[in-house]
Design a protein around this motif. Structure first.
Motif, PDB file in Angstrom:
ATOM      1  N   ARG A   1       0.863  -1.180   0.000  1.00 52.92           N
ATOM      2  CA  ARG A   1       0.000   0.000   0.000  1.00 52.92           C
ATOM      3  C   ARG A   1       0.899   1.229   0.000  1.00 52.92           C
ATOM      4  NH1 ARG A   1      -5.356  -0.574   2.622  1.00 52.92           N
ATOM      5  NH2 ARG A   1      -5.891  -2.791   2.714  1.00 52.92           N
ATOM      6  N   GLY A   2       1.206   1.748  -1.184  1.00 50.57           N
ATOM      7  CA  GLY A   2       2.164   2.841  -1.268  1.00 50.57           C
ATOM      8  C   GLY A   2       3.520   2.352  -0.789  1.00 50.57           C
ATOM      9  N   GLY A   3       4.080   3.034   0.208  1.00 51.04           N
ATOM     10  CA  GLY A   3       5.363   2.644   0.746  1.00 51.04           C
ATOM     11  C   GLY A   3       5.277   1.664   1.894  1.00 51.04           C
ATOM     12  N   VAL A   4       4.083   1.134   2.146  1.00 52.15           N
ATOM     13  CA  VAL A   4       3.864   0.226   3.270  1.00 52.15           C
ATOM     14  C   VAL A   4       3.662  -1.195   2.762  1.00 52.15           C
ATOM     15  CG1 VAL A   4       2.391  -0.306   5.253  1.00 52.15           C
ATOM     16  CG2 VAL A   4       2.817   2.086   4.618  1.00 52.15           C
ATOM     17  N   LEU A   5       4.392  -2.135   3.334  1.00 52.81           N
ATOM     18  CA  LEU A   5       4.261  -3.542   2.986  1.00 52.81           C
ATOM     19  C   LEU A   5       3.547  -4.263   4.120  1.00 52.81           C
ATOM     20  CD1 LEU A   5       5.093  -5.700   0.839  1.00 52.81           C
ATOM     21  CD2 LEU A   5       7.000  -6.258   2.372  1.00 52.81           C
ATOM     22  N   GLU A   6       2.412  -4.890   3.819  1.00 51.04           N
ATOM     23  CA  GLU A   6       1.682  -5.668   4.811  1.00 51.04           C
ATOM     24  C   GLU A   6       1.988  -7.147   4.613  1.00 51.04           C
ATOM     25  OE1 GLU A   6      -2.480  -4.810   5.050  1.00 51.04           O
ATOM     26  OE2 GLU A   6      -2.157  -2.645   5.216  1.00 51.04           O
ATOM     27  N   ILE A   7       2.429  -7.795   5.685  1.00 49.73           N
ATOM     28  CA  ILE A   7       2.773  -9.215   5.671  1.00 49.73           C
ATOM     29  C   ILE A   7       1.823  -9.910   6.637  1.00 49.73           C
ATOM     30  CG2 ILE A   7       4.595 -10.920   6.049  1.00 49.73           C
ATOM     31  CD1 ILE A   7       6.597  -8.524   5.760  1.00 49.73           C
ATOM     32  N   VAL A   8       0.979 -10.790   6.112  1.00 50.30           N
ATOM     33  CA  VAL A   8      -0.065 -11.417   6.920  1.00 50.30           C
ATOM     34  C   VAL A   8       0.169 -12.922   6.967  1.00 50.30           C
ATOM     35  CG1 VAL A   8      -2.546 -11.697   7.268  1.00 50.30           C
ATOM     36  CG2 VAL A   8      -1.672  -9.633   6.155  1.00 50.30           C
TER      37      VAL A   8
ATOM     38  N   ILE B   1       4.219  -3.909   8.081  1.00 54.54           N
ATOM     39  CA  ILE B   1       3.271  -4.321   9.114  1.00 54.54           C
ATOM     40  C   ILE B   1       3.198  -5.842   9.068  1.00 54.54           C
ATOM     41  CG2 ILE B   1       0.887  -4.264   9.942  1.00 54.54           C
ATOM     42  CD1 ILE B   1       0.546  -1.584   8.501  1.00 54.54           C
ATOM     43  N   LEU B   2       3.393  -6.480  10.227  1.00 52.22           N
ATOM     44  CA  LEU B   2       3.249  -7.925  10.350  1.00 52.22           C
ATOM     45  C   LEU B   2       2.020  -8.216  11.195  1.00 52.22           C
ATOM     46  CD1 LEU B   2       4.334 -10.855  10.047  1.00 52.22           C
ATOM     47  CD2 LEU B   2       5.629 -10.456  12.165  1.00 52.22           C
ATOM     48  N   THR B   3       1.131  -9.080  10.697  1.00 56.77           N
ATOM     49  CA  THR B   3      -0.063  -9.463  11.452  1.00 56.77           C
ATOM     50  C   THR B   3      -0.463 -10.879  11.044  1.00 56.77           C
ATOM     51  OG1 THR B   3      -2.266  -8.696  12.152  1.00 56.77           O
ATOM     52  CG2 THR B   3      -1.740  -8.504   9.798  1.00 56.77           C
ATOM     53  N   GLY B   4      -1.600 -11.333  11.560  1.00 60.24           N
ATOM     54  CA  GLY B   4      -2.099 -12.661  11.227  1.00 60.24           C
ATOM     55  C   GLY B   4      -3.547 -12.601  10.779  1.00 60.24           C
TER      56      GLY B   4
END
Length: 258
Positions: free
Chosen positions: A10-17, A51-54
């Motif tokens: 998301r733009g400069g943000v990487l979400e790792i789920v 961002i790291l989440t589950g």
């Protein structure tokens, strides 16, 4: 993408789920994939924050996949370039990482969370290191937890294997914020967007300096920090000049990372 991780930029943000129902447990293959993902994040000029989440609302991560263990996977298997869960031992990860703990966070799941710089937790989340009950040393937590909470709290927590709810974790400083589950990811994204708009060289210098001076006496740390390449790069950067100009001109800085 399909597989054990859902990855979105998301733009400069990487979400790792983490997406490994039912408990988002991590096997060696998943850990290696997480390491590759965090390495790409570290080395990308376009990605600023992770961002790291589950998935789901019950588990953030239950730690090591015991089904894989039962099938013969050894505890000392190759976990990849970043060590366990991808970021715990990844060198020079000098970009901010946020962990959004959406549920139960135990064992290696807590060790994965400790690799983040900022931890947000859902109200119903809890933390535990139950390794003591099976005679296992939570080695990453032994190193990382006392850097977050008082030493005596870390020892009691690891010695007993008890649960720590989100509010207690916040009280000791393990968690930065506790939120209703519906507000967890919106807040993580809000914070990530704020940081992604910040000066990358300063973030890198802060993380590098903190890591390298953590166990050095204060005066020596002041003197040593001036020699760090990350600090010198920041002091001699175009971004530092841009920050001063933007302040004088009463405008928002345009950070280039140079």
């Amino acid at each position: 993408m399909s597989g054990p991780l859902k990855i979105e930029q998301r733009g400069g943000v990487l979400e790792i789920v983490l997406d490994r129902p039912k408990a988002n447990a991590i096997d060696a293959a998943t850990s290696r994939l997480m390491g590759e993902t965090f390495r790409e994040f570290r080395d990308s000029a376009d990605l600023k924050i992770a961002i790291l989440t589950g998935t789901g609302e019950k588990f953030f991560c239950a730690g090591w996949d015991l089904k894989a263990a039962a099938d013969g996977e050894a505890a000392d298997s190759d976990h990849g370039v970043g060590g366990w869960a991808g970021a715990t031992e990844l060198p020079n990860l000098n970009k901010p990482v946020i962990c959004a703990v959406n549920g139960i966070c135990i064992g290696g799941g807590l060790e994965a969370a400790l690799s983040a710089d900022i931890i947000l937790a859902a109200e119903h989340a809890y933390f535990a290191l139950p390794e003591i009950n099976v005679g296992v040393v939570p080695n990453l937590a032994v190193v990382g937890l006392p850097r977050r909470v008082p030493r005596n709290v870390a020892l009691e927590f690891m010695f007993t294997g008890r649960r720590m709810d989100a509010l207690e974790a916040q009280r000791w400083g393990l968690v930065n914020e506790v939120l209703p589950i519906e507000d967890l990811m919106p807040r993580a994204r809000e914070l990530a967007t704020l940081l992604a708009d910040g000066p990358p060289l300063v973030f890198a210098a802060i993380k590098d300096m903190m890591r390298r001076t953590e166990n050095i006496p204060e005066q020596a740390a002041f003197e040593y920090s001036r020699s760090l390449a990350s600090v010198q790069k920041c002091f001699n950067s175009e971004d530092q000049s841009e920050g001063a100009r933007a302040f004088v001109e009463k405008r928002k800085p345009v950070w280039k990372g140079i």
